[in-house]
Design a protein around this motif. Structure first.
Motif, PDB file in Angstrom:
ATOM      1  N   ALA A  76       0.827  -1.199   0.000  1.00  0.00           N
ATOM      2  CA  ALA A  76       0.000   0.000   0.000  1.00  0.00           C
ATOM      3  C   ALA A  76       0.869   1.259   0.000  1.00  0.00           C
ATOM      4  O   ALA A  76       0.595   2.227  -0.719  1.00  0.00           O
ATOM      5  CB  ALA A  76      -0.934   0.002   1.212  1.00  0.00           C
ATOM      6  N   GLU A  77       1.917   1.247   0.797  1.00  0.00           N
ATOM      7  CA  GLU A  77       2.834   2.385   0.845  1.00  0.00           C
ATOM      8  C   GLU A  77       3.517   2.586  -0.497  1.00  0.00           C
ATOM      9  O   GLU A  77       3.679   3.721  -0.958  1.00  0.00           O
ATOM     10  CB  GLU A  77       3.871   2.172   1.941  1.00  0.00           C
ATOM     11  CG  GLU A  77       4.772   3.360   2.155  1.00  0.00           C
ATOM     12  CD  GLU A  77       5.727   3.165   3.328  1.00  0.00           C
ATOM     13  OE1 GLU A  77       6.702   3.920   3.395  1.00  0.00           O
ATOM     14  OE2 GLU A  77       5.490   2.268   4.156  1.00  0.00           O
ATOM     15  N   GLY A  79       2.285   1.824  -3.386  1.00  0.00           N
ATOM     16  CA  GLY A  79       1.276   2.417  -4.267  1.00  0.00           C
ATOM     17  C   GLY A  79       1.145   3.917  -4.044  1.00  0.00           C
ATOM     18  O   GLY A  79       1.073   4.695  -4.995  1.00  0.00           O
ATOM     19  N   ARG A  80       1.132   4.325  -2.769  1.00  0.00           N
ATOM     20  CA  ARG A  80       1.040   5.762  -2.458  1.00  0.00           C
ATOM     21  C   ARG A  80       2.268   6.500  -2.972  1.00  0.00           C
ATOM     22  O   ARG A  80       2.169   7.608  -3.514  1.00  0.00           O
ATOM     23  CB  ARG A  80       0.891   5.966  -0.956  1.00  0.00           C
ATOM     24  CG  ARG A  80      -0.500   5.686  -0.427  1.00  0.00           C
ATOM     25  CD  ARG A  80      -0.674   6.185   0.992  1.00  0.00           C
ATOM     26  NE  ARG A  80       0.283   5.606   1.931  1.00  0.00           N
ATOM     27  CZ  ARG A  80       0.131   4.442   2.552  1.00  0.00           C
ATOM     28  NH1 ARG A  80      -0.941   3.728   2.327  1.00  0.00           N
ATOM     29  NH2 ARG A  80       1.041   4.002   3.397  1.00  0.00           N
ATOM     30  N   LEU A  81       3.437   5.902  -2.805  1.00  0.00           N
ATOM     31  CA  LEU A  81       4.669   6.550  -3.267  1.00  0.00           C
ATOM     32  C   LEU A  81       4.697   6.654  -4.789  1.00  0.00           C
ATOM     33  O   LEU A  81       5.202   7.633  -5.336  1.00  0.00           O
ATOM     34  CB  LEU A  81       5.894   5.795  -2.756  1.00  0.00           C
ATOM     35  CG  LEU A  81       6.139   5.897  -1.251  1.00  0.00           C
ATOM     36  CD1 LEU A  81       7.301   5.006  -0.859  1.00  0.00           C
ATOM     37  CD2 LEU A  81       6.402   7.324  -0.838  1.00  0.00           C
ATOM     38  N   LYS A  83       2.101   7.069  -6.728  1.00  0.00           N
ATOM     39  CA  LYS A  83       1.227   8.200  -7.078  1.00  0.00           C
ATOM     40  C   LYS A  83       1.923   9.519  -6.788  1.00  0.00           C
ATOM     41  O   LYS A  83       1.854  10.450  -7.593  1.00  0.00           O
ATOM     42  CB  LYS A  83      -0.082   8.119  -6.295  1.00  0.00           C
ATOM     43  CG  LYS A  83      -0.982   6.990  -6.722  1.00  0.00           C
ATOM     44  CD  LYS A  83      -2.228   6.923  -5.866  1.00  0.00           C
ATOM     45  CE  LYS A  83      -3.065   5.710  -6.219  1.00  0.00           C
ATOM     46  NZ  LYS A  83      -4.211   5.562  -5.333  1.00  0.00           N
ATOM     47  N   ALA A  84       2.605   9.596  -5.668  1.00  0.00           N
ATOM     48  CA  ALA A  84       3.307  10.831  -5.305  1.00  0.00           C
ATOM     49  C   ALA A  84       4.415  11.118  -6.313  1.00  0.00           C
ATOM     50  O   ALA A  84       4.629  12.274  -6.690  1.00  0.00           O
ATOM     51  CB  ALA A  84       3.886  10.722  -3.896  1.00  0.00           C
TER      52      ALA A  84
END
Length: 108
Positions: A76-77, A79-81, A83-84
């Motif tokens: 999940a982290e 995936g967030r990274l 996107k960032a």
């Protein structure tokens, strides 16, 4: 009943963990040599740890569960990274274009 081991329980647990970390890449004898014990001693410690895990309900299951939770959290982290990172690339592109525009203005 056998004689009491002269090795502390923590040492035995570490040796078993070292063997399990090798996960089939190294033999009992190779890992045991690193730990300074015989291959048969290490083999009996692994067997005892397996029996004890089966008797106590298997701490291994809890480890697998926590490892799966950690893996899900890391995915999940990631995936967030991802996107960032895309947002940062867009910001860099906007800044690059702005710098080019103002550089042209300064020359003119």
């Amino acid at each position: 009943m056998g004689r009491r081991s002269s090795y502390p329980m923590e040492f035995r647990n570490d040796a078993v963990a070292l063997y399990r970390a090798a996960a089939g890449r190294r033999t009992y004898a190779a890992v045991a040599a690193d730990a300074g014990v015989t291959g048969e001693t290490l083999r009996s410690w692994v067997r005892q740890a397996d029996e004890q895990a089966g008797r106590t309900g298997g701490h291994g299951g809890a480890m697998v569960e926590s490892r799966d939770e950690e893996l899900a959290r890391l995915r999940a982290e990631l995936g967030r990274l991802g996107k960032a990172e895309k947002e940062w690339e867009l910001e860099r592109e906007i800044l690059r274009r702005a710098a080019q525009y103002f550089a042209k203005e300064m020359r003119a």
